[in-house]
Write a protein that holds these residues in place. Structure first.
Motif, PDB file in Angstrom:
ATOM      1  N   ASN A 405       0.809  -1.218   0.000  1.00  0.00           N
ATOM      2  CA  ASN A 405       0.000   0.000   0.000  1.00  0.00           C
ATOM      3  C   ASN A 405       0.846   1.275   0.000  1.00  0.00           C
ATOM      4  O   ASN A 405       0.446   2.296  -0.530  1.00  0.00           O
ATOM      5  CB  ASN A 405      -0.938   0.005   1.214  1.00  0.00           C
ATOM      6  CG  ASN A 405      -2.027  -1.032   1.081  1.00  0.00           C
ATOM      7  OD1 ASN A 405      -2.427  -1.379  -0.031  1.00  0.00           O
ATOM      8  ND2 ASN A 405      -2.501  -1.543   2.208  1.00  0.00           N
ATOM      9  N   LYS A 406       2.030   1.204   0.632  1.00  0.00           N
ATOM     10  CA  LYS A 406       2.868   2.392   0.749  1.00  0.00           C
ATOM     11  C   LYS A 406       4.067   2.374  -0.190  1.00  0.00           C
ATOM     12  O   LYS A 406       4.919   3.260  -0.121  1.00  0.00           O
ATOM     13  CB  LYS A 406       3.357   2.528   2.190  1.00  0.00           C
ATOM     14  CG  LYS A 406       2.245   2.714   3.208  1.00  0.00           C
ATOM     15  CD  LYS A 406       2.811   2.836   4.609  1.00  0.00           C
ATOM     16  CE  LYS A 406       1.710   3.010   5.651  1.00  0.00           C
ATOM     17  NZ  LYS A 406       2.274   3.108   7.028  1.00  0.00           N
ATOM     18  N   CYS A 407       4.169   1.362  -1.044  1.00  0.00           N
ATOM     19  CA  CYS A 407       5.361   1.234  -1.886  1.00  0.00           C
ATOM     20  C   CYS A 407       5.410   2.324  -2.954  1.00  0.00           C
ATOM     21  O   CYS A 407       4.461   2.497  -3.729  1.00  0.00           O
ATOM     22  CB  CYS A 407       5.390  -0.136  -2.549  1.00  0.00           C
ATOM     23  SG  CYS A 407       6.851  -0.387  -3.574  1.00  0.00           S
ATOM     24  N   VAL A 408       6.500   3.044  -2.992  1.00  0.00           N
ATOM     25  CA  VAL A 408       6.655   4.129  -3.978  1.00  0.00           C
ATOM     26  C   VAL A 408       7.023   3.581  -5.347  1.00  0.00           C
ATOM     27  O   VAL A 408       6.978   4.299  -6.344  1.00  0.00           O
ATOM     28  CB  VAL A 408       7.725   5.139  -3.500  1.00  0.00           C
ATOM     29  CG1 VAL A 408       7.317   5.798  -2.201  1.00  0.00           C
ATOM     30  CG2 VAL A 408       9.088   4.465  -3.341  1.00  0.00           C
ATOM     31  N   PHE A 409       7.424   2.304  -5.398  1.00  0.00           N
ATOM     32  CA  PHE A 409       7.821   1.705  -6.683  1.00  0.00           C
ATOM     33  C   PHE A 409       6.693   0.900  -7.328  1.00  0.00           C
ATOM     34  O   PHE A 409       6.884   0.289  -8.384  1.00  0.00           O
ATOM     35  CB  PHE A 409       9.018   0.762  -6.476  1.00  0.00           C
ATOM     36  CG  PHE A 409      10.191   1.393  -5.780  1.00  0.00           C
ATOM     37  CD1 PHE A 409      10.736   2.592  -6.237  1.00  0.00           C
ATOM     38  CD2 PHE A 409      10.752   0.797  -4.664  1.00  0.00           C
ATOM     39  CE1 PHE A 409      11.813   3.167  -5.595  1.00  0.00           C
ATOM     40  CE2 PHE A 409      11.830   1.366  -4.017  1.00  0.00           C
ATOM     41  CZ  PHE A 409      12.362   2.568  -4.485  1.00  0.00           C
ATOM     42  N   ASN A 410       5.511   0.845  -6.676  1.00  0.00           N
ATOM     43  CA  ASN A 410       4.394   0.020  -7.150  1.00  0.00           C
ATOM     44  C   ASN A 410       4.756  -1.458  -7.210  1.00  0.00           C
ATOM     45  O   ASN A 410       4.428  -2.163  -8.171  1.00  0.00           O
ATOM     46  CB  ASN A 410       3.900   0.488  -8.529  1.00  0.00           C
ATOM     47  CG  ASN A 410       3.171   1.808  -8.457  1.00  0.00           C
ATOM     48  OD1 ASN A 410       2.447   2.071  -7.497  1.00  0.00           O
ATOM     49  ND2 ASN A 410       3.380   2.658  -9.448  1.00  0.00           N
ATOM     50  N   LEU A 411       5.444  -1.939  -6.175  1.00  0.00           N
ATOM     51  CA  LEU A 411       5.885  -3.329  -6.123  1.00  0.00           C
ATOM     52  C   LEU A 411       5.355  -4.001  -4.860  1.00  0.00           C
ATOM     53  O   LEU A 411       4.920  -3.332  -3.918  1.00  0.00           O
ATOM     54  CB  LEU A 411       7.418  -3.413  -6.132  1.00  0.00           C
ATOM     55  CG  LEU A 411       8.136  -2.785  -7.330  1.00  0.00           C
ATOM     56  CD1 LEU A 411       9.642  -2.869  -7.133  1.00  0.00           C
ATOM     57  CD2 LEU A 411       7.745  -3.482  -8.626  1.00  0.00           C
ATOM     58  N   CYS A 412       5.394  -5.334  -4.855  1.00  0.00           N
ATOM     59  CA  CYS A 412       5.048  -6.074  -3.646  1.00  0.00           C
ATOM     60  C   CYS A 412       6.211  -5.984  -2.664  1.00  0.00           C
ATOM     61  O   CYS A 412       7.282  -5.461  -2.999  1.00  0.00           O
ATOM     62  CB  CYS A 412       4.739  -7.538  -3.973  1.00  0.00           C
ATOM     63  SG  CYS A 412       6.177  -8.465  -4.533  1.00  0.00           S
ATOM     64  N   ARG A 413       6.038  -6.521  -1.464  1.00  0.00           N
ATOM     65  CA  ARG A 413       7.063  -6.402  -0.432  1.00  0.00           C
ATOM     66  C   ARG A 413       8.398  -6.999  -0.870  1.00  0.00           C
ATOM     67  O   ARG A 413       9.451  -6.395  -0.693  1.00  0.00           O
ATOM     68  CB  ARG A 413       6.576  -7.087   0.850  1.00  0.00           C
ATOM     69  CG  ARG A 413       7.558  -6.965   1.998  1.00  0.00           C
ATOM     70  CD  ARG A 413       6.970  -7.509   3.278  1.00  0.00           C
ATOM     71  NE  ARG A 413       6.640  -8.924   3.149  1.00  0.00           N
ATOM     72  CZ  ARG A 413       6.063  -9.641   4.096  1.00  0.00           C
ATOM     73  NH1 ARG A 413       5.696  -9.066   5.234  1.00  0.00           N
ATOM     74  NH2 ARG A 413       5.812 -10.914   3.920  1.00  0.00           N
ATOM     75  N   GLY A 414       8.335  -8.210  -1.466  1.00  0.00           N
ATOM     76  CA  GLY A 414       9.573  -8.878  -1.868  1.00  0.00           C
ATOM     77  C   GLY A 414      10.311  -8.135  -2.962  1.00  0.00           C
ATOM     78  O   GLY A 414      11.534  -7.932  -2.880  1.00  0.00           O
TER      79      GLY A 414
END
Length: 445
Positions: A405-414
């Motif tokens: 939800n907060k990723c600035v790269f539009n990626l999943c956690r991994g």
């Protein structure tokens, strides 16, 4: 030397195999394949392997294929699920030295296949499938085969099969059920579809569906003209199906356990699942032993429960008791290997399921929820079970999993963690702050 194709491959490599054991996840492991071969099976498939995992994980390759190499276990076809041509070919190249062909799974209808976008959920993406099969045919030293399900329309199914043949498929297994025919909705497989495909292609065809006895195998070959017949559930309930025998269950169970001991290691859950299938009808009667079979944690414990089931059955035989006294409606006594027939027709089950779902969707009171949902509601009174109102997750740009939800790269956690550390960039998700950490460590002048 060029690899064999089509009927030459079937005749020379597969030795004109007519009796085939299907690829079954967690159920067609080496021990079960060897047992089936002892009792008439002429060709076996490995369980379905996930191509991407097979490529990246050496332990997965070793535990599922490399460690199961056995001279008795040939001819053998290794099956993969995949949705990327390059990944599929990479996996196949790693497996081709341990089998006689590579099979692409285009028939799995389960929800996990839908989520992973493979199996039957690729059957409308002909351009992608054509590329996968063509590339595999070009790169591999062994033939490429496919296992498919049918469309409702026979003509579309025929065109589908012809497309795969033209792309380089050397053998086609046709499961005569559609994508929606699964679980309680399984119903009857259409041999008409299989017959139409067999007439339309110039490669060997195996039929799959409606096989419960050896007589079904012979009838299927006569009616459809296929080269061989594949069995899954019929084989699990009676591994001597291709011999035309229905032996006592304990005979097959004890022989299987001996094979497991001769070819370790074998995952305990696989063994347990096989015993549940073999003893299915008996466990409906001796339900206390059903619980024991589910709880024991060793191979010896499983063997002991199987022995207790045998002794109880033999006591019933000694007393002259038969299946009629139990009122089960089985054609044979419950201690004899025989197919499991679903109690209700597909249309009846479908009607019931649809009514239940309609009620749940229209009325959100606790009384209409399943027991599982009621438990969740008790833990969280505000939990929402309406699919339309559930939040829609944005997919990760790299792997397709839900993005942070907060990723600035539009990626999943991994993927975010990998990118952050690779590029020394900060992202607030899970405190992936390699840049800030580095700046703290380097003193400023």
């Amino acid at each position: 030397m060029s690899k064999l194709q089509g009927f030459e491959f079937w005749r020379q490599t597969l030795k004109e195999a007519r009796f085939v054991v299907a690829p079954m996840v967690d159920q067609s492991e080496l021990a079960w394949r060897l047992l089936s071969r002892r009792h008439g099976a002429q060709l076996c498939y490995t369980p379905m392997f996930h191509a991407q995992v097979f490529v990246r994980d050496s332990n997965y390759r070793r535990e599922n294929l490399y460690n199961e190499v056995c001279e008795e276990d040939r001819p053998l076809i290794t099956q993969f699920c995949a949705n990327d041509p390059e990944v599929f070919v990479q996996a196949a190249l790693l497996a081709q030295d341990y089998c006689d062909a590579i099979d692409l799974n285009l028939g799995c209808p389960q929800m996990i296949a839908k989520r992973g976008h493979y199996g039957v959920f690729l059957q409308d993406e002909w351009e992608l499938l054509e590329k996968m099969v063509r590339l595999a045919n070009e790169k591999l030293s062994v033939p490429i085969t496919c296992k498919i399900r049918v469309f409702k329309d026979i003509e579309k199914t025929v065109h589908y099969a012809q497309m795969l043949e033209k792309a380089g498929c050397q053998l086609l297994t046709v499961h005569g059920r559609t994508k929606d025919q699964k679980g309680a909705m399984t119903g009857i497989a259409s041999w008409e579809h299989i017959k139409a495909v067999r007439k339309a292609v110039g490669i060997p065809v195996f039929a799959n569906g409606n096989i419960q006895h050896l007589s079904d195998v012979e009838r299927c070959i006569q009616e459809t003209g296929v080269q061989g017949v594949m069995s899954a559930e019929g084989n699990l309930h009676n591994p001597a199906l291709f011999e035309g025998r229905s032996p006592p269950v304990w005979e097959m169970a004890e022989e299987y356990l001996e094979v497991v001991k001769q070819h370790p290691p074998c995952t305990l859950s696989f063994v347990r699942a096989h015993l549940f299938k073999l003893w299915h009808h008996t466990l409906q009667i001796h339900q206390d032993l059903r619980e024991d079979l589910a709880k024991v944690k060793t191979l010896e414990g499983l063997a002991d429960v199987s022995k207790q089931l045998r002794l109880r059955c033999q006591e019933e035989i000694a007393r002259g008791k038969g299946v009629e006294e139990k009122g089960s409606g089985l054609p044979l006594p419950h201690w004899i290997c025989q197919p499991y027939v679903r109690p209700a027709s597909a249309s009846e089950v479908k009607k019931t399921v649809c009514q239940k779902r309609a009620l749940e969707d229209s009325d959100r009171t606790a009384d209409t929820l399943s027991k599982n949902k009621q438990k969740k509601r008790s833990r969280n009174p505000n939990k929402n079970f309406c699919p339309e109102q559930k939040p829609k997750y944005i997919k990760c740009d790299q792997c397709g999993n839900p993005k942070g939800n907060k990723c600035v790269f539009n990626l999943c956690r991994g993927c975010c963690k990998k990118k952050a550390y690779k590029e020394v960039a900060d992202c607030p998700i899970k405190s992936n702050l390699p840049k800030s950490t580095l700046q703290k460590k380097v003193p400023t002048r």
